[in-house]
Design an enzyme around this catalytic site. Structure first.
Site, mmCIF file in Angstrom:
data_model
loop_
_atom_site.group_PDB
_atom_site.id
_atom_site.type_symbol
_atom_site.label_atom_id
_atom_site.label_comp_id
_atom_site.label_asym_id
_atom_site.label_seq_id
_atom_site.Cartn_x
_atom_site.Cartn_y
_atom_site.Cartn_z
ATOM 1 N N LYS A 1 0.499 -1.400 0.029
ATOM 2 C CA LYS A 1 -0.303 -0.525 -0.295
ATOM 3 C C LYS A 1 0.983 1.175 0.213
ATOM 4 C CE LYS A 1 -3.939 -1.718 2.601
ATOM 5 N NZ LYS A 1 -4.984 -1.833 3.726
ATOM 6 N N ARG A 2 2.170 0.779 0.429
ATOM 7 C CA ARG A 2 2.491 2.413 0.328
ATOM 8 C C ARG A 2 3.834 2.640 -0.744
ATOM 9 N NH1 ARG A 2 2.837 -0.463 5.622
ATOM 10 N NH2 ARG A 2 4.016 -1.624 4.960
#
Length: 509
Positions: free
Chosen positions: A271-272
């Site tokens: 997600k990062r």
């Protein structure tokens, strides 16, 4: 001997299909989440069924209203519409878990009445101690100790001030289902213990609320990521109890989509990772048709050697059973290439309207665009539509048309040949002879070609087009690569084109 799938597994098809997208509102929407929404949406549209958009927002420490609004914004931008759910309503309101507590209490009462859910008072320390005494590995966790507590034992625990958690009594038999993507899957009896569905203090857990909501909303097909596949065993067990309690009359079908990997290595796209950030991709200039086309390919194909298709073609062809179970890798360059193809499929006016916010955000207009600037932008749009892969590239391509000050890039100045001034001066002379009222693309090209390209013996400089026109591009735009040269001159007009050619001569000295 393996167990058979539950006999009440749904056979729903066509308009009876009901799928759901049920994210938690934590953080920014990411492309893995979008692919989940896309496949559910496409399956609903392909079958003529319904997509339900539900929000699982019971984690007060992590959920936020801002994230919820971003989820709605993301699906709205992508034009992934839903038939029931948040913002649109429907027969199973509310569609936010945080508002469904009383509903869960009612379901729990029905489950307790069946005896399939029981009070559990064991602490983590007590469970570890019993496992150690029995020679069981600590990792095996709960030992089903509280399954058969007597009324007297429960009363004694309560007298100590203990509050019970509630656990589901897991069937003592194999649990089997047929995955829509992966085929038959069996979880052997004893592979997981009775699990908590309500914590001490009354907090309902995801292992309870997610299947309960699916059951109450009549979800027939649960299509989700491969990373959630281990939890399917618990969902099968709870669904069996919900059927016994009369909460639902069928077991849904499950399908687990392949992981999306990052560009390198074999790890799930984080997600990062900037590539995973949906809004960052939008800011770069993806259009929703291009991004969805690419995401559709992360586990599915419309046919051999074909990557480009419309959303209408996608929904017509998509079947969840055709999804490949193997991991898919996110390739930013391929995604951008596909987006460029979709940009070229847009109508000219549609493209122009979509590029306008990017010009405005880049400060190209210097504020609110004037009528003249808008007209110029719409006239210039066709010059770059075939040359960009992302809408975010448009300001760099067209910005020179909206300023009097041309900034020359370093690589553009280095590209200039030794005779650049000669070329520029000759071009000015040729353009001076083009009448103001006839300063069109064709007239400009004819005038410049006659002096720059025509052989020396016929009165021209005898240059190759690349050498002849390179200095003119730099003079007009400040860049080595620009929109078509002659069309750009027509947009700038005679006086401004000549001024810019002369300005580069002066700058070079």
């Amino acid at each position: 001997m393996p167990a058979n799938p539950h006999p009440l597994t749904t056979t729903a098809s066509g308009a009876d299909v009901r799928v759901r997208f049920c994210p938690s509102p934590t953080g920014l929407p990411h492309v893995g989440m979008v692919r989940t929404a896309l496949y559910n949406w496409a399956y609903a549209r392909h079958t003529g069924g319904k997509l339900i958009f539900r929000v699982e927002d019971t984690d007060a420490a992590r959920d936020s209203e801002e994230s919820y609004r971003q989820l709605v914004d993301a699906l709205t931008w992508l034009e992934i519409d839903w038939d029931e759910g948040v913002e649109v309503g429907g027969p199973h309101e509310p569609y936010r878990q945080s508002l469904r507590h009383d509903i869960y209490v009612g379901v729990m009462e029905k489950l307790l009445a069946t005896g399939l859910v029981y009070e559990s008072y064991s602490t983590a320390e007590e469970i570890d101690a019993r496992n150690e005494a029995a020679g069981r590995a600590k990792q095996l966790g709960y030992d089903n100790f509280d399954r058969d507590l007597t009324d007297e034992q429960r009363a004694a625990f309560r007298a100590e001030g203990r509050e019970p958690a509630y656990r589901l009594r897991v069937p003592d038999e194999d649990l089997t289902y047929v995955d829509l993507i992966r085929g038959e899957v069996t979880f052997p009896a004893g592979s997981f213990p009775d699990f908590v569905i309500v914590r001490a203090g009354g907090k309902f857990l995801y292992t309870f609320t997610n299947p309960v909501d699916d059951a109450l909303m009549g979800i027939t097909h649960v299509i989700r990521g491969e990373d959630l596949m281990p939890s399917t065993a618990r969902q099968l067990a709870l669904y069996d109890a919900l059927i016994t309690a009369g909460v639902t009359g069928f077991m849904p079908r499950f399908g687990h989509m392949p992981l999306v990997l990052g560009e390198t290595g074999n790890k799930k796209l984080s997600k990062r990772d900037p590539q995973a950030d949906l809004f960052l991709q939008r800011d770069k200039g993806f259009i929703h048709e291009g991004l969805l086309n690419y995401l559709a390919l992360l586990g599915w194909s419309i046919g051999p050697d074909r990557d480009i298709f419309s959303l209408e073609e996608f929904t017509a062809a998509f079947d969840i059973a055709d999804v490949n179970p193997n991991p898919a890798r996110f390739d930013q360059k391929k995604a951008e290439s596909i987006n460029g193809d979709h940009i070229r499929m847009l109508g000219e006016r549609d493209f122009a309207e979509r590029m306008m916010p990017y010009l405005a955000d880049a400060g190209v207009f210097g504020g609110e665009p004037t009528h003249e600037q808008l007209v110029l932008a719409f006239r210039a749009a066709p010059l770059v539509q075939a040359r960009v892969q992302l809408l975010g590239e448009v300001p760099g391509m067209l910005g020179f048309l909206f300023t009097d000050q041309v900034d020359y890039t370093e690589d553009a100045l280095k590209s200039l040949p030794e005779n650049a001034n000669e070329v520029l001066v000759a071009s000015v002379a040729a353009l001076q002879d083009v009448p103001e009222g006839s300063f069109t693309t064709t007239a400009v090209q004819d005038a410049l070609s006659s002096i720059l390209i025509t052989p020396v013996e016929e009165g021209g400089l005898g240059l190759k087009p690349r050498v002849a026109y390179g200095p003119l591009r730099v003079a007009l735009s400040g860049r080595r690569v620009s929109p078509p040269l002659f069309e750009s001159m027509e947009l700038l007009g005679k006086a401004e084109s000549i001024r810019r050619l002369g300005a580069l001569v002066d700058a070079r000295g």
